[in-house]
Design a protein around this motif. Structure first.
Motif, PDB file in Angstrom:
ATOM      1  N   ILE A 108       1.542  44.493 -13.306  1.00 49.07           N
ATOM      2  CA  ILE A 108       1.732  43.036 -13.839  1.00 49.07           C
ATOM      3  C   ILE A 108       0.119  42.181 -13.667  1.00 49.07           C
ATOM      4  O   ILE A 108      -0.094  41.752 -14.424  1.00 49.07           O
ATOM      5  CB  ILE A 108       2.879  42.450 -13.593  1.00 49.07           C
ATOM      6  N   ARG A 109       0.086  42.624 -12.531  1.00 44.38           N
ATOM      7  CA  ARG A 109      -1.038  41.707 -11.729  1.00 44.38           C
ATOM      8  C   ARG A 109      -2.402  42.180 -12.729  1.00 44.38           C
ATOM      9  O   ARG A 109      -3.215  41.458 -12.872  1.00 44.38           O
ATOM     10  CB  ARG A 109      -1.247  41.786 -10.390  1.00 44.38           C
ATOM     11  N   ALA A 162       9.959  36.869  -9.162  1.00 40.10           N
ATOM     12  CA  ALA A 162       9.524  35.895  -9.665  1.00 40.10           C
ATOM     13  C   ALA A 162       8.534  35.365  -8.645  1.00 40.10           C
ATOM     14  O   ALA A 162       7.371  34.735  -9.138  1.00 40.10           O
ATOM     15  CB  ALA A 162      10.522  34.801 -10.029  1.00 40.10           C
ATOM     16  N   GLU A 163       8.841  34.864  -7.376  1.00 41.56           N
ATOM     17  CA  GLU A 163       7.949  34.413  -6.580  1.00 41.56           C
ATOM     18  C   GLU A 163       6.434  35.302  -6.290  1.00 41.56           C
ATOM     19  O   GLU A 163       5.716  34.641  -5.960  1.00 41.56           O
ATOM     20  CB  GLU A 163       8.822  34.345  -4.999  1.00 41.56           C
ATOM     21  N   ALA A 164       6.579  36.596  -6.445  1.00 44.06           N
ATOM     22  CA  ALA A 164       5.722  37.452  -6.292  1.00 44.06           C
ATOM     23  C   ALA A 164       4.605  37.573  -7.382  1.00 44.06           C
ATOM     24  O   ALA A 164       3.363  37.679  -7.248  1.00 44.06           O
ATOM     25  CB  ALA A 164       6.064  38.788  -5.807  1.00 44.06           C
ATOM     26  N   VAL A 211       1.375  34.007 -16.047  1.00 43.20           N
ATOM     27  CA  VAL A 211       2.621  34.639 -15.606  1.00 43.20           C
ATOM     28  C   VAL A 211       3.785  33.567 -15.711  1.00 43.20           C
ATOM     29  O   VAL A 211       3.800  32.855 -14.659  1.00 43.20           O
ATOM     30  CB  VAL A 211       2.616  35.615 -14.508  1.00 43.20           C
ATOM     31  N   PHE A 212       4.699  33.405 -16.767  1.00 44.41           N
ATOM     32  CA  PHE A 212       5.602  32.551 -16.511  1.00 44.41           C
ATOM     33  C   PHE A 212       7.072  33.340 -16.426  1.00 44.41           C
ATOM     34  O   PHE A 212       7.473  34.077 -17.218  1.00 44.41           O
ATOM     35  CB  PHE A 212       5.715  31.535 -17.723  1.00 44.41           C
ATOM     36  N   ALA A 213       7.924  32.739 -15.418  1.00 41.95           N
ATOM     37  CA  ALA A 213       9.111  33.514 -15.191  1.00 41.95           C
ATOM     38  C   ALA A 213      10.226  32.361 -15.627  1.00 41.95           C
ATOM     39  O   ALA A 213      10.346  31.344 -15.163  1.00 41.95           O
ATOM     40  CB  ALA A 213       9.131  33.953 -14.050  1.00 41.95           C
ATOM     41  N   LEU A 214      11.376  32.954 -16.219  1.00 41.45           N
ATOM     42  CA  LEU A 214      12.276  32.237 -16.784  1.00 41.45           C
ATOM     43  C   LEU A 214      13.605  32.699 -16.122  1.00 41.45           C
ATOM     44  O   LEU A 214      13.809  33.755 -16.160  1.00 41.45           O
ATOM     45  CB  LEU A 214      12.344  32.128 -18.404  1.00 41.45           C
ATOM     46  N   THR A 273      -3.935  39.053 -20.047  1.00 43.31           N
ATOM     47  CA  THR A 273      -2.652  39.208 -20.814  1.00 43.31           C
ATOM     48  C   THR A 273      -1.740  38.042 -20.408  1.00 43.31           C
ATOM     49  O   THR A 273      -1.690  37.872 -19.171  1.00 43.31           O
ATOM     50  CB  THR A 273      -1.738  40.231 -20.745  1.00 43.31           C
ATOM     51  N   THR A 274      -1.094  37.226 -21.255  1.00 47.30           N
ATOM     52  CA  THR A 274      -0.032  36.381 -20.881  1.00 47.30           C
ATOM     53  C   THR A 274       1.035  36.998 -20.916  1.00 47.30           C
ATOM     54  O   THR A 274       1.686  37.703 -21.765  1.00 47.30           O
ATOM     55  CB  THR A 274      -0.046  35.249 -22.199  1.00 47.30           C
ATOM     56  N   ILE A 275       1.904  36.490 -20.011  1.00 43.65           N
ATOM     57  CA  ILE A 275       3.303  37.478 -19.584  1.00 43.65           C
ATOM     58  C   ILE A 275       4.552  36.351 -19.358  1.00 43.65           C
ATOM     59  O   ILE A 275       4.431  35.490 -18.846  1.00 43.65           O
ATOM     60  CB  ILE A 275       3.197  38.103 -18.389  1.00 43.65           C
TER      61      ILE A 275
END
Length: 293
Positions: free
Chosen positions: A185-186, A205-207, A33-36, A193-195
């Protein structure tokens, strides 16, 4: 897998004299899980749209699930229809607004989208997962803003995507609904799944994110885990307490436990108003984008 799910090298996109994306390099691993993160106008939407195949790039190399998204969507070069079709089936996208289906019910919309995929998930199960089971027969124009957002998410995951793009997915959600979505999401990540997530909610984002990237003025200025971004895990802690006179004192220390121990001895055990804090992800993020500006 040896190759990342997303690989970007020297990505560039300009609109006239305005450089929206300047030489970005990025890898996103399978199952991550990557957050931008980034302010409006920083280039993150342009970057994500290039990864999704919706927007042409000016320069650089991009592969998503092993395929150039511009080729898969007919914007650059050629590829077989079978390869392009299979690529689109493997990618799920939740835009900031999927569309309007005012006269259709929730169930009708999700079942309709399921027909686009050869191995779609069960529409009823997906509607249940996004929390719309009680609205399955409701026409979409009667849904609240948060419920419409849940429908957007349902349409993004109905095809059982290997890679899911989520653009501000919890806009309009109340706190309880947002945490229910985090659980979804988890669950998707646990299933492989890649997210890729864009969000203005730093706690989100932190969670959720294994790593976060901060983009500002078209440049990716940092990539790290939420805990380590900007070296926040090793930043000085701030110890605050209230004096017997009622005023507040604070000090910064690399060894806050020692400070608290000294204070406990000074105050014979209980330290009035004691708090120990380190920089939050929001603190680090704001410092980064402020410095970039």
């Amino acid at each position: 897998m040896d190759e990342p799910a997303i690989r970007v090298r020297a990505l560039r996109k300009a609109y006239g004299d305005n450089v929206a994306v300047a030489a970005i390099d990025l890898d996103v691993a399978y199952g991550e899980v990557f957050a931008l993160l980034g302010p409006n106008g920083a280039g993150k939407t342009t970057t994500v749209e290039i990864l999704e195949g919706y927007r042409r790039r000016d320069a650089g190399e991009v592969t998503v699930l092993g395929v150039d998204p511009a080729v898969a969507n007919g914007k650059r070069g050629t590829t077989s229809d079978a390869v392009a079709k299979r690529w689109r089936e493997r990618v799920g996208i939740v835009l900031q607004g999927t569309g309007e289906f005012d006269e259709l019910t929730v169930g009708e919309v999700v079942r309709h989208f399921a027909r686009f995929y050869p191995a779609a998930d069960d529409p009823g199960a997906v509607i249940e997962r996004v929390g719309l089971a009680e609205k399955v027969r409701a026409r979409t124009h009667t849904l609240s803003g948060g419920q419409k957002r849940r429908l957007d998410v349902a349409l993004g995951i109905i095809g059982r995507p290997d890679l899911l793009f989520l653009d501000e997915p919890t806009t309009g959600f109340d706190p309880e609904a947002r945490r229910e979505f985090w659980a979804l999401i988890r669950d998707l990540q646990a299933g492989g799944t890649t997210i890729v997530l864009t969000t203005h909610y730093l706690e989100e984002a932190e969670a959720l994110a294994d790593r976060v990237g901060v983009i500002a003025r078209g440049q990716l200025i940092a990539v790290d885990t939420p805990r380590s971004l900007g070296r926040r895990d090793s930043a000085l802690a701030t110890v605050s307490w209230r004096t017997p006179e009622g005023s507040w004192e604070r000090t910064q220390s690399a060894t806050p436990t020692a400070v608290v121990t000294d204070l406990a001895a000074r105050y014979s055990g209980e330290v009035p108003g004691l708090t120990v804090t380190r920089p939050t992800l929001e603190d680090v993020y704001l410092e980064m984008i402020g410095g970039a500006a």
